[in-house]
Design a protein around this motif. Sequence first.
Motif, PDB file in Angstrom:
ATOM      1  N   GLY A  24       4.964 -14.574  12.246  1.00 42.52           N
ATOM      2  CA  GLY A  24       5.538 -13.005  12.264  1.00 42.52           C
ATOM      3  C   GLY A  24       4.941 -12.514  13.581  1.00 42.52           C
ATOM      4  O   GLY A  24       4.187 -12.999  14.289  1.00 42.52           O
ATOM      5  N   GLY A  25       5.341 -11.445  13.711  1.00 43.29           N
ATOM      6  CA  GLY A  25       4.973 -10.608  15.205  1.00 43.29           C
ATOM      7  C   GLY A  25       5.198 -11.276  16.460  1.00 43.29           C
ATOM      8  O   GLY A  25       5.915 -12.371  16.568  1.00 43.29           O
ATOM      9  N   LEU A  26       4.648 -10.695  17.509  1.00 45.72           N
ATOM     10  CA  LEU A  26       5.117 -11.048  18.687  1.00 45.72           C
ATOM     11  C   LEU A  26       4.559 -12.402  19.240  1.00 45.72           C
ATOM     12  O   LEU A  26       5.098 -13.071  19.859  1.00 45.72           O
ATOM     13  CB  LEU A  26       4.568  -9.996  19.923  1.00 45.72           C
ATOM     14  CG  LEU A  26       5.644  -8.908  20.106  1.00 45.72           C
ATOM     15  CD1 LEU A  26       4.900  -7.854  21.042  1.00 45.72           C
ATOM     16  CD2 LEU A  26       6.839  -9.491  20.525  1.00 45.72           C
ATOM     17  N   LEU A  27       3.347 -12.626  18.818  1.00 47.68           N
ATOM     18  CA  LEU A  27       2.796 -13.886  19.120  1.00 47.68           C
ATOM     19  C   LEU A  27       2.844 -15.012  18.152  1.00 47.68           C
ATOM     20  O   LEU A  27       2.277 -16.125  18.536  1.00 47.68           O
ATOM     21  CB  LEU A  27       0.969 -13.492  19.419  1.00 47.68           C
ATOM     22  CG  LEU A  27       0.879 -12.103  20.432  1.00 47.68           C
ATOM     23  CD1 LEU A  27      -0.617 -11.980  20.266  1.00 47.68           C
ATOM     24  CD2 LEU A  27       1.095 -12.808  21.725  1.00 47.68           C
ATOM     25  N   GLY A  28       3.848 -15.057  17.378  1.00 49.67           N
ATOM     26  CA  GLY A  28       3.941 -15.905  16.254  1.00 49.67           C
ATOM     27  C   GLY A  28       2.689 -16.320  15.554  1.00 49.67           C
ATOM     28  O   GLY A  28       2.348 -17.313  15.247  1.00 49.67           O
ATOM     29  N   ARG A  29       1.958 -15.133  15.183  1.00 50.09           N
ATOM     30  CA  ARG A  29       0.531 -15.565  14.519  1.00 50.09           C
ATOM     31  C   ARG A  29       1.139 -15.663  12.932  1.00 50.09           C
ATOM     32  O   ARG A  29       2.152 -14.949  12.692  1.00 50.09           O
ATOM     33  CB  ARG A  29      -0.135 -14.486  14.516  1.00 50.09           C
ATOM     34  CG  ARG A  29      -1.573 -14.671  15.167  1.00 50.09           C
ATOM     35  CD  ARG A  29      -2.313 -13.762  15.231  1.00 50.09           C
ATOM     36  NE  ARG A  29      -1.807 -12.465  15.194  1.00 50.09           N
ATOM     37  CZ  ARG A  29      -2.388 -11.484  16.287  1.00 50.09           C
ATOM     38  NH1 ARG A  29      -3.628 -11.467  16.550  1.00 50.09           N
ATOM     39  NH2 ARG A  29      -1.629 -10.364  16.487  1.00 50.09           N
ATOM     40  N   THR A  30       0.284 -16.321  12.107  1.00 56.97           N
ATOM     41  CA  THR A  30       0.502 -16.605  10.933  1.00 56.97           C
ATOM     42  C   THR A  30       0.344 -15.389  10.216  1.00 56.97           C
ATOM     43  O   THR A  30      -0.916 -15.071  10.078  1.00 56.97           O
ATOM     44  CB  THR A  30      -0.267 -17.753  10.389  1.00 56.97           C
ATOM     45  OG1 THR A  30       0.317 -18.837  11.033  1.00 56.97           O
ATOM     46  CG2 THR A  30       0.263 -18.279   8.794  1.00 56.97           C
ATOM     47  N   SER A  31       1.377 -14.870   9.445  1.00 54.02           N
ATOM     48  CA  SER A  31       1.058 -13.532   8.605  1.00 54.02           C
ATOM     49  C   SER A  31       0.761 -13.755   7.179  1.00 54.02           C
ATOM     50  O   SER A  31       0.637 -12.906   6.349  1.00 54.02           O
ATOM     51  CB  SER A  31       2.182 -12.661   8.838  1.00 54.02           C
ATOM     52  OG  SER A  31       3.500 -13.226   8.460  1.00 54.02           O
ATOM     53  N   GLY A  32       1.117 -14.977   6.889  1.00 51.52           N
ATOM     54  CA  GLY A  32       0.908 -15.319   5.247  1.00 51.52           C
ATOM     55  C   GLY A  32       1.599 -16.662   5.023  1.00 51.52           C
ATOM     56  O   GLY A  32       1.849 -17.467   6.166  1.00 51.52           O
ATOM     57  N   PHE A  33       1.602 -16.921   3.861  1.00 49.32           N
ATOM     58  CA  PHE A  33       2.211 -18.470   3.360  1.00 49.32           C
ATOM     59  C   PHE A  33       3.116 -18.196   2.320  1.00 49.32           C
ATOM     60  O   PHE A  33       2.849 -17.378   1.337  1.00 49.32           O
ATOM     61  CB  PHE A  33       0.969 -19.283   2.822  1.00 49.32           C
ATOM     62  CG  PHE A  33       0.089 -19.732   3.958  1.00 49.32           C
ATOM     63  CD1 PHE A  33       0.239 -20.775   4.850  1.00 49.32           C
ATOM     64  CD2 PHE A  33      -1.198 -18.644   4.054  1.00 49.32           C
ATOM     65  CE1 PHE A  33      -0.508 -21.115   5.940  1.00 49.32           C
ATOM     66  CE2 PHE A  33      -2.180 -19.075   5.147  1.00 49.32           C
ATOM     67  CZ  PHE A  33      -1.639 -20.153   6.047  1.00 49.32           C
ATOM     68  N   VAL A  34       4.069 -19.101   2.238  1.00 48.70           N
ATOM     69  CA  VAL A  34       5.045 -19.418   1.139  1.00 48.70           C
ATOM     70  C   VAL A  34       4.317 -20.456   0.345  1.00 48.70           C
ATOM     71  O   VAL A  34       4.375 -21.585   0.757  1.00 48.70           O
ATOM     72  CB  VAL A  34       6.343 -19.867   1.567  1.00 48.70           C
ATOM     73  CG1 VAL A  34       7.218 -20.069   0.510  1.00 48.70           C
ATOM     74  CG2 VAL A  34       6.999 -18.754   2.633  1.00 48.70           C
ATOM     75  N   LYS A  35       3.711 -20.178  -0.771  1.00 48.90           N
ATOM     76  CA  LYS A  35       3.104 -21.319  -1.444  1.00 48.90           C
ATOM     77  C   LYS A  35       4.247 -21.942  -2.393  1.00 48.90           C
ATOM     78  O   LYS A  35       4.280 -21.727  -3.501  1.00 48.90           O
ATOM     79  CB  LYS A  35       1.854 -20.428  -2.200  1.00 48.90           C
ATOM     80  CG  LYS A  35       1.091 -19.779  -1.266  1.00 48.90           C
ATOM     81  CD  LYS A  35      -0.043 -19.117  -2.035  1.00 48.90           C
ATOM     82  CE  LYS A  35      -1.136 -18.486  -1.172  1.00 48.90           C
ATOM     83  NZ  LYS A  35      -2.190 -17.482  -1.702  1.00 48.90           N
TER      84      LYS A  35
END
Lengths: 334, 376, 314
Positions: free
Chosen positions: A19-30
């Motif tokens: 997510g976000g602009l930098l494509g940072r991992t914002s969570g996980f689909v477990k």
Amino acid sequence: MAENLLEVQDLRKWFPIKGGLLGRTSGFVKAVDGATLGVEKGETLGVVGESGCGKTTLGRTVLKLTQPTGGRILFDGRDITSLRGRKAKPLRRRMQIVFQDPYASLDPRQTVRSALTEPMKIHGLARSRKEADAKASELISKVGLNPDHLARYPHEFSGGQRQRIAVARALAVSPDFIVLDEPTSSLDVSVQSQILNLLKALQRELGLTYLFISHNLAVVRQVCQRIAVMYLGRVVEMAETEALFESPKHPYTRALLSSVPIPDPSRRKALAVLEGDVPSPVNIPPGCRFRQRCEFATERCSEVSPPMKEVRRGQTIECLYDIDFATKRKVELS
Amino acid sequence: MTVRSEAQKEREGAAVLEVRDLRVSFHTYLGEVKALDGVDFDLRRGEVLGLVGESGCGKTVTALAIGGLLSDNARVEGGQVLLEGKDLLKETKEELRQTRLREVSFVFQDPMTFINPVLSVGSQIAEVLESDRVFQDELVEYRLDELAREESKGDLTRAQAEERQALEGLGRGKKLSKKVLKRLAESRALDYMRTVKLPDPERVFKMYPFELSGGMRQRVMIAMALVRRPKVLLADEITTALDVTVQAQVLKLLAELRGKIDASVILITHDLGVVSEICDRVVVMYAGNVVEVADIDELFANPLHPYTQGLLASIPRPDVHAEEMKSISGSVPNLIFPPSGCRFHPRCPKRFDRCPGVKPPLVEVKPGHKVACLLY
Amino acid sequence: MDAEPNSEEQMPKSGAMADLRYSLHLMSRNKLVLVGSVLATGSILVALLAHVLVPASATVDDRALRICWNNPLINWNIPSVNVCPPPVRPLGTDAYGRNLLQMIILAVPLDLSIALEIVASAVVIGIVLGSVAGYAGGILDEAILRITDIFFAVPGILLAIVLMTVLGRTIPNLTLAVLISWWPLYVRLIRSQVLSEKERPYVEALRAMGAGRMRILFRHIVPNSIYPLIVQATLDIGSVILTVSTLVFLGFAPSTIATGQTPELGSLTSQGAQYLFSAPWLIIFPGLAILIISLGFNLLGDGLRDVFDPRLRR
Ligand SMILES: Nc1ncnc2c1ncn2[C@@H]1O[C@H](COP(=O)(O)OP(=O)(O)O)[C@@H](O)[C@H]1O
Ligand SMILES: Nc1ncnc2c1ncn2[C@@H]1O[C@H](COP(=O)(O)OP(=O)(O)O)[C@@H](O)[C@H]1O
Ligand code: SF4
Ligand SMILES: [Mg+2]
Ligand SMILES: [Mg+2]
């Protein structure tokens, strides 16, 4: 007890949410989050659960089509958890998969013959083209089509016939183990039973082991010896088919079973209704993951994640209690 | 919703909708698809009628033909669709549109195709009523009823009294102001959202379709269909895409609605489990023909048509285990070149010499039990 | 094996013939497409037969010139003594006294072959880079994308002009110059096709079968992504002809073309421009030829898009 051909221990597959602009991992689909199960040689193990509970992901991870995030996978006694790329190729000869959508799982520009001989080419299973073609004819007859069909393209077949072709393709490498991911979900009932009978006959003849993924409990009852019930990425109950249907022990299994309509008006009963939808596998609350929809939930359920416990011989559940559904009395499992 | 009048109760059991010998074909480049070949059945007042058959048997086409929603390449070759005696197929486009708006509603399998993704669900339900003058008088009456009920409980507030005066002063057919219309429609929409058991309706009213789960969307669709108070509700595979647990919720809702709404329901499904759960009678279709019609108990206990027998035998049952499953050999034929005579004969285990030559008529073999098979 | 084998359905007897019939049906539905196919195949035929249609001896048309010379009634007082109007010759003669129709016919193969070379090379580059970028993803994808971005950012004609100026004015350089601004489009196109195609379940089935990346990519994904490429390429033959002749018109032409030795549609037009008012046919007819050819391919491309549209298929 027969020996396990496949063993899955505490398997996890998390998909990062970028997510976000930098494509940072914002969570996980477990999608799969600590699933444990074993498949015995020669049996059909059913995997059931609502859509999105991780059945397909489990199947794909077991076949190493995607790398697990954690846990272990043992196939025929060997740890295959970290095999990938070229190293996984020998595995592909022994494990195969049949997908749900027969319209999309065959290359539309490939004849049936080419689809069936390609796996032989990849694994060097035929010495000559002639031998490969002969094998293809044999395979196509095995699944109830005839060798004239080899020269045709997938769009010339009906759904049921395509699924037969997909089964033949899976058999082309003479595997021991096949993941069947909803193999009849897109077929009509009358055709569905043709395919299920075919799968059963092939199993008897070739000694195959199946992992049968389905959301249709009625189908699972017909073809599986044992069943694993999944909920939010975990196996919450596992038992032999009859035991599971006759006396489910996990509240979720019970709710699931009683929401299936029975095609017999003389047995019409008010369907027991499980309220709410499957929660999202992104923010899984601590404690038992079924507790928001569970009519038996207690304070403790939100604190302790229930471990897998054997409540009866061959029947394990992930619930803190052994509940008698008739009397609604529950005994805490230690 | 409304209390049934005595007259209505009397007519109970009479047909609301009669489909007579309906024939529809589609023009395609491969040839003429003879999709419906003499479809014939009644929908009785207040009942839930199941329309079953494998996919491609013409269930959806039947529904679309009833609603006048067939695609451009379709042609109605013959037959009648009588809604309370008047033939919908004979109506002009405008008449048909009006009839459809008021009297026949649809719910489809895939709600997203029929919901506008950028409007909140509440305003979409309200929009159904706002968009057409035919609902205006009804909205006013409904509000007046509501106020009357309020009054019987206690005194009206000043604002309410003024509102009533304003509404009563309005003659029939007079145009309401946009603002009032919107307010009335929205309150009615909210009412129906409660009727279909949407959780927290005030909040859901403002939500957008993508924020809802599949089950909730289907409830919205049902609310949208019911808010017009149709006489006939056509529900096409509404639970097919849902999980069993959610399907059970929707079936339960339908069962609860039965007592509350005026509509008679045609429930289209290929799932005999769903049918046996809530239908009163069943119409079995095969390849564009009605092959059997019977009460639900009769059909399951005593299926007469070989297709019905095969279908019933081939459904896997959740309550029993069968070692070998029965199936019907072959599959639904292509309807460009439908089989001659009885369209089921190539797949029929009981066929005999007359089957390929004679098209079996639908005959009543027992009171209320009709079958189209040369064996009877 | 099964109790009721292969009795499953009587599908329409389809196959290659039915497919072809359906394709033709889709094509013929649209009149414009029909016109496009005729124009496009017509111009290809003209190109192939150019040297048969025009006798080798046909250079300067003496007879025409003799008729025109000193005959103000016929030559409209054109400053250049060599120019002759139609109907002396079907489309008149050019400034060198050559039969304009023959010149146009001789120009078609050159223009078409340049366009074909450019489009074919762009397609090959597109397939290689685009499919690798789409399938491999990650850094490789990112790098290839950024490079195409750079080329996208610079206006094509400008880039070609600079290149021609730097590299010199020859036909291969002309081809190269246009190609350089053209290939990124194809990389993008193939990449997006591959991206969507690789998510299809049959690719997963191939992976489960043990098929290697190269096999999956080049034997399965690329052949399945090729239709939109064919459509784009057909459309582009028209546009490339337009671009090339524009460049030549503007004067960025090899000397043989610029001096009129080798007929080319753009140069014929540009020569005509000098006589815009006195001998308008000199610009009108070559201009029309360009228009007709590129329009033909454009319409054909549109038609192919319909034919290959997966929504109309299956
Ligand atoms: N490739 C993927 N990337 C991200 N999320 C995924 C991916 N595959 C599956 N998921 C998510 O994982 C969850 C489980 O999916 P899946 O295994 O397909 O469930 P099932 O087969 O039981 O319906 C779902 O929430 C789904 O959205
Ligand atoms: N728009 C259409 N054009 C051509 N054929 C159609 C069209 N719609 C339906 N059909 C054909 O009509 C038959 C019945 O279809 P349908 O009513 O959708 O079946 P069901 O709803 O029972 O699954 C099928 O053979 C189908 O191919
Ligand atoms: S652990 Fe608690 S919440 Fe979970 S299933 Fe058992 S009783 Fe229900
Ligand atoms: Mg799945
Ligand atoms: Mg349908």
